[in-house]
Design an enzyme around this catalytic site. Structure first.
Site, PDB file in Angstrom:
ATOM      1  N   HIS A 161      45.397  51.622  14.755  1.00 41.42           N
ATOM      2  CA  HIS A 161      45.976  51.199  16.029  1.00 41.42           C
ATOM      3  C   HIS A 161      45.311  49.928  16.548  1.00 41.42           C
ATOM      4  O   HIS A 161      45.965  49.054  17.075  1.00 41.42           O
ATOM      5  CB  HIS A 161      45.784  52.294  17.083  1.00 41.42           C
ATOM      6  CG  HIS A 161      46.799  53.370  16.997  1.00 41.42           C
ATOM      7  ND1 HIS A 161      48.144  53.108  17.064  1.00 41.42           N
ATOM      8  CD2 HIS A 161      46.691  54.706  16.852  1.00 41.42           C
ATOM      9  CE1 HIS A 161      48.814  54.236  16.971  1.00 41.42           C
ATOM     10  NE2 HIS A 161      47.944  55.227  16.828  1.00 41.42           N
TER      11      HIS A 161
ATOM     12  N   ARG B  57      61.032  48.937   4.734  1.00 40.57           N
ATOM     13  CA  ARG B  57      60.525  50.157   4.084  1.00 40.57           C
ATOM     14  C   ARG B  57      61.190  51.350   4.770  1.00 40.57           C
ATOM     15  O   ARG B  57      60.793  51.726   5.869  1.00 40.57           O
ATOM     16  CB  ARG B  57      59.002  50.245   4.241  1.00 40.57           C
ATOM     17  CG  ARG B  57      58.217  49.203   3.471  1.00 40.57           C
ATOM     18  CD  ARG B  57      56.722  49.402   3.716  1.00 40.57           C
ATOM     19  NE  ARG B  57      55.897  48.742   2.730  1.00 40.57           N
ATOM     20  CZ  ARG B  57      55.215  47.609   2.950  1.00 40.57           C
ATOM     21  NH1 ARG B  57      55.276  47.035   4.133  1.00 40.57           N
ATOM     22  NH2 ARG B  57      54.469  47.090   1.993  1.00 40.57           N
TER      23      ARG B  57
ATOM     24  N   ARG C  24      65.026  48.499   1.242  1.00 41.11           N
ATOM     25  CA  ARG C  24      64.504  49.185   0.057  1.00 41.11           C
ATOM     26  C   ARG C  24      64.755  50.682   0.210  1.00 41.11           C
ATOM     27  O   ARG C  24      64.443  51.256   1.260  1.00 41.11           O
ATOM     28  CB  ARG C  24      63.015  48.931  -0.093  1.00 41.11           C
ATOM     29  CG  ARG C  24      62.464  49.684  -1.302  1.00 41.11           C
ATOM     30  CD  ARG C  24      60.999  49.457  -1.470  1.00 41.11           C
ATOM     31  NE  ARG C  24      60.209  50.165  -0.486  1.00 41.11           N
ATOM     32  CZ  ARG C  24      58.879  50.042  -0.383  1.00 41.11           C
ATOM     33  NH1 ARG C  24      58.238  49.216  -1.179  1.00 41.11           N
ATOM     34  NH2 ARG C  24      58.224  50.740   0.517  1.00 41.11           N
TER      35      ARG C  24
ATOM     36  N   GLU D  45      57.280  46.033  -9.559  1.00 40.81           N
ATOM     37  CA  GLU D  45      55.950  46.533  -9.187  1.00 40.81           C
ATOM     38  C   GLU D  45      55.336  47.380 -10.280  1.00 40.81           C
ATOM     39  O   GLU D  45      54.270  47.962 -10.111  1.00 40.81           O
ATOM     40  CB  GLU D  45      55.966  47.256  -7.833  1.00 40.81           C
ATOM     41  CG  GLU D  45      57.131  48.156  -7.593  1.00 40.81           C
ATOM     42  CD  GLU D  45      57.170  48.713  -6.173  1.00 40.81           C
ATOM     43  OE1 GLU D  45      56.322  48.395  -5.337  1.00 40.81           O
ATOM     44  OE2 GLU D  45      58.093  49.506  -5.916  1.00 40.81           O
TER      45      GLU D  45
ATOM     46  N   ASN E 199      51.472  44.751  -4.161  1.00 42.38           N
ATOM     47  CA  ASN E 199      50.524  45.827  -3.821  1.00 42.38           C
ATOM     48  C   ASN E 199      50.451  46.834  -4.961  1.00 42.38           C
ATOM     49  O   ASN E 199      49.368  47.238  -5.400  1.00 42.38           O
ATOM     50  CB  ASN E 199      50.940  46.555  -2.543  1.00 42.38           C
ATOM     51  CG  ASN E 199      51.159  45.613  -1.379  1.00 42.38           C
ATOM     52  OD1 ASN E 199      50.669  44.491  -1.401  1.00 42.38           O
ATOM     53  ND2 ASN E 199      51.897  46.055  -0.385  1.00 42.38           N
ATOM     54  N   ASP E 200      51.623  47.240  -5.426  1.00 46.23           N
ATOM     55  CA  ASP E 200      51.643  48.185  -6.542  1.00 46.23           C
ATOM     56  C   ASP E 200      51.432  47.488  -7.874  1.00 46.23           C
ATOM     57  O   ASP E 200      50.737  48.005  -8.747  1.00 46.23           O
ATOM     58  CB  ASP E 200      52.984  48.937  -6.570  1.00 46.23           C
ATOM     59  CG  ASP E 200      52.942  50.129  -5.634  1.00 46.23           C
ATOM     60  OD1 ASP E 200      51.967  50.896  -5.722  1.00 46.23           O
ATOM     61  OD2 ASP E 200      53.862  50.283  -4.818  1.00 46.23           O
TER      62      ASP E 200
ATOM     63  N   ARG F 178      45.215  51.642  -5.562  1.00 45.91           N
ATOM     64  CA  ARG F 178      45.186  50.763  -4.388  1.00 45.91           C
ATOM     65  C   ARG F 178      44.502  51.386  -3.177  1.00 45.91           C
ATOM     66  O   ARG F 178      44.175  50.685  -2.225  1.00 45.91           O
ATOM     67  CB  ARG F 178      46.608  50.292  -4.029  1.00 45.91           C
ATOM     68  CG  ARG F 178      47.544  51.385  -3.572  1.00 45.91           C
ATOM     69  CD  ARG F 178      48.991  50.911  -3.545  1.00 45.91           C
ATOM     70  NE  ARG F 178      49.439  50.548  -2.212  1.00 45.91           N
ATOM     71  CZ  ARG F 178      50.697  50.232  -1.896  1.00 45.91           C
ATOM     72  NH1 ARG F 178      51.625  50.205  -2.851  1.00 45.91           N
ATOM     73  NH2 ARG F 178      51.040  49.919  -0.698  1.00 45.91           N
TER      74      ARG F 178
ATOM     75  N   CYS G 285      57.169  40.412  -1.913  1.00 39.45           N
ATOM     76  CA  CYS G 285      57.092  41.139  -0.630  1.00 39.45           C
ATOM     77  C   CYS G 285      55.800  41.935  -0.498  1.00 39.45           C
ATOM     78  O   CYS G 285      55.602  42.634   0.490  1.00 39.45           O
ATOM     79  CB  CYS G 285      58.303  42.038  -0.429  1.00 39.45           C
ATOM     80  SG  CYS G 285      58.435  43.328  -1.661  1.00 39.45           S
TER      81      CYS G 285
HETATM   82  C1  PEP Z   1      54.318  46.611  -2.902  1.00 42.34           C
HETATM   83  O1  PEP Z   1      54.041  47.535  -3.666  1.00 42.34           O
HETATM   84  O2  PEP Z   1      53.854  45.466  -3.011  1.00 42.34           O
HETATM   85  C2  PEP Z   1      55.236  46.830  -1.784  1.00 42.34           C
HETATM   86  C3  PEP Z   1      55.674  45.829  -1.051  1.00 42.34           C
HETATM   87  O3  PEP Z   1      55.590  48.108  -1.516  1.00 42.34           O
HETATM   88  P1  PEP Z   1      54.644  49.177  -0.765  1.00 42.34           P
HETATM   89  O4  PEP Z   1      53.454  48.462  -0.271  1.00 42.34           O
HETATM   90  O5  PEP Z   1      55.514  49.744   0.293  1.00 42.34           O
HETATM   91  O6  PEP Z   1      54.361  50.139  -1.878  1.00 42.34           O
HETATM   92 MG    MG Z   2      55.190  49.338  -3.687  1.00 40.35          MG
END
Ligand code: PEP
Ligand code: MG
Length: 574
Positions: A190, A300, A336, A435, A458-459, A469, A506
């Site tokens: 927060h 998302r 998505r 990803e 990210n993934d 992660r 993204c």
């Molecule tokens: C990602 O994996 O980069 C992504 C944008 O999706 P999330 O972070 O929601 O897994």
């Molecule tokens: Mg992802």
């Protein structure tokens, strides 16, 4: 002088005097009671008072931070106004003859355990914080203690606390707060949400910040670096001097950046880049629009499914997607489909427990298994496509058959809706999130079937580097600038571009300042990021030459280590 490091929760740089904020001592002894009615009434009254206090906070926020932060308190009000919830506690009073405080604790402990077991994602963490906040409020009222918050902070303060609850900060005198430093809390807490939306620099995860500071100490806070925040307490002359220089250059930069809101992201040599926002709710969308967002590169949808006991039906989802599409029109809205599994669990799904959830039933695999849920979501998306520029994409794709399956389902839905006489856009673009390493290798096949790719770094980072992660033990192996990852991005992007399809990023990397020239140089045409980062991204892009970015990318693609890549980008583009 004391020097402390933490995580950067809201970027910025500022100086001020330490204001140490201590949470109230809410300890109590659980006692057995005789009069169940008196105890139940005490609890009832405490819930009512809590509801009144929350309403006051919520009202005082509207028109200020408005909806965006107010929804935190809406969530809390729903809890205190929930009759069933109150009755659960009263049942403990009646059956176990425990005092109201002890009964409250029993039920809250049960709920926090249930929430904690849902996983470590942002949403769950926030709900857990709401729960803890509500608990403290009711308990404080039961104990007859006064309400404390940050409304009386003196001007020029840097607030230092072990942790900050939403209600501590909601009524904070924002003009007077120059920075927030907490020992606890993550970059998605927060405190992070609040400080980012207010533009107040913040650091979290700063071990021993409270014990190393005395009220009134001079404090310098630099959280500009996306990886770490630096804090100087009682700085010496040398630190103060170099800090003042940094502060001045930052202020000049910030003034320039705020002028960039909503401007076109175009390089000096004319290359246009599509900049979009990542959102999870309509509140996020409003926030992104306030930073000049014209499109959304990642909605998302799982956040819409979280926190509800039953899955949202087609109509509910349709209204949500339609509202977002209309608000953005003609700007694009990339939706998505549901991405649960791995670290993201939702209450309305009974997913099997797995030893390796990140390699388990996740993303598109869940959608394929729960066909009806998938179809309901896709029907809502396709129907909403009549009201704006909607595109759809699928998470965790590892095989082209998964994309073909989704595409076939969409075409069946087109036929159904035609028969039902419902409107939709028959040319809605269909894309793939890249990803998984598999998606990188088959990006050519995926863009023969689909219309675009959006790289989820990210993934992709965790799967390319085999570094979970969310596992702190391997965070040093989760390298956002690793040569392997950069090459993977390049390979997927090249394959898509060769097929004449557009490419986006993204994941978090898309919003990292020094990554922007690299990604553009690689050939990425769209970058989707947190709304608050957009003006800076515009400013960065408008000062770049596409030709320089391409040359830099070529060099980076030959580099051997992440350190070398970061140092090069830092030296040339920071
Ligand atoms: C990602 O994996 O980069 C992504 C944008 O999706 P999330 O972070 O929601 O897994
Ligand atoms: Mg992802």
């Amino acid at each position: 002088m004391v020097f402390i490091e933490g995580k950067s929760a809201s970027p910025g740089i500022s100086s001020g005097r330490a204001f140490i904020y201590k949470q109230q001592d809410l300890s109590f002894e659980t006692e057995k009671i005789n009069d169940v009615q008196v105890e139940s009434k005490r609890l009832h009254d405490a819930f009512n008072l809590a509801s009144g206090e929350l309403l006051e906070i919520k009202n005082s926020l509207s028109g200020d931070l408005g909806e965006e932060y107010g929804h935190i308190f809406r969530a809390q009000m729903t809890m205190v106004e929930d009759e069933e919830f109150l009755n659960e506690i009263i049942e403990i009073i009646e059956e176990e003859k425990l005092c109201a405080e002890g009964s409250l604790k029993t039920i809250f402990d049960g709920y926090s355990e249930a929430f904690s077991s849902l996983g470590e994602d942002d949403y769950n963490r926030q709900r857990l914080a709401d729960l803890a906040d509500v608990y403290s409020r009711i308990l404080r009222i039961l104990l007859g203690l006064p309400d404390t918050n940050l409304s009386g902070v003196p001007a020029g303060s840097i607030v230092i606390a072990e942790d900050l609850m939403p209600s501590d900060t909601a009524l904070m005198n924002r003009e007077n707060v120059k920075g927030l430093i907490t020992e606890k809390g993550g970059v998605t807490s927060h405190v992070a949400i609040l400080s980012k939306s207010l533009g107040i620099p913040a650091a979290v995860g700063t071990a021993k910040a409270v014990s190393q500071t005395t009220a009134g100490d001079e404090v310098l806070l630099d959280s500009r670096n996306f990886e770490k925040a630096s804090i100087w307490i009682k700085p010496g002359q040398a630190e103060k001097l170099s800090f003042t220089k940094e502060l001045k250059s930052h202020e000049e930069k910030t003034a320039l950046i705020s002028e960039m809101k909503g401007k076109e992201a175009i390089t000096l040599d004319g290359k246009k880049i599509e900049l979009s926002a990542n959102i999870g709710s309509l509140e996020d969308l409003e926030n992104a629009l306030s930073f000049g967002a014209k499109s959304v590169g990642l909605l998302r949808t799982e956040f819409f499914f979280l926190g509800t006991k039953t899955q949202p039906d087609e109509e509910k989802q349709f209204v949500f997607y339609k509202k977002a599409a209309e608000r953005l029109n003609p700007g694009m809205l990339v939706i998505r489909t549901l991405d649960i599994g791995g670290d993201k669990e939702v209450g309305c799904f009974e997913l099997p427990k797995e030893d390796n959830p990140f390699l388990g039933l996740r993303g598109i695999r869940v959608s394929i298994k729960y066909h009806e849920v998938f179809k309901t979501q896709l029907r809502a998306i396709v129907r909403a496509s009549a009201f704006g520029n909607i595109k759809v994409m699928f998470p965790m794709i590892a095989d082209v058959s998964e994309l073909i399956y989704a595409k076939k389902l969409i075409s069946e839905i087109y036929d159904e809706l035609k028969t039902e006489g419902k409107d939709f856009n028959p040319d809605m673009e269909i894309g793939t999130m890249v990803e998984t390493p598999a998606a990188v290798f088959i990006a050519d096949l995926l863009t023969e079937v689909g219309d675009f790719i959006s790289i989820g770094t990210n993934d992709l980072t965790q799967y390319v580097l085999c570094a979970d992660r969310i596992n702190e033990n391997v965070s040093e192996y989760y390298r956002m600038f690793s040569p392997a990852l950069i090459r993977a991005i390049k390979s997927a992007s090249d394959a898509a571009l060769k097929n004449g399809k557009w490419t986006g990023v993204c994941g978090e990397l898309g919003g990292v300042a020094i990554a922007i020239p690299l990604l553009i140089g690689i050939g990425i045409g769209e970058l989707s990021m947190t709304g608050g980062m957009l003006p800076e991204a515009v400013s960065i892009i408008r000062n770049l030459n596409y030709s320089d970015c391409k040359k830099a990318a070529d060099k980076v693609l030959l580099m051997k280590t992440e350190e070398e890549i970061k140092a090069f980008l830092q030296a040339n583009f920071a």
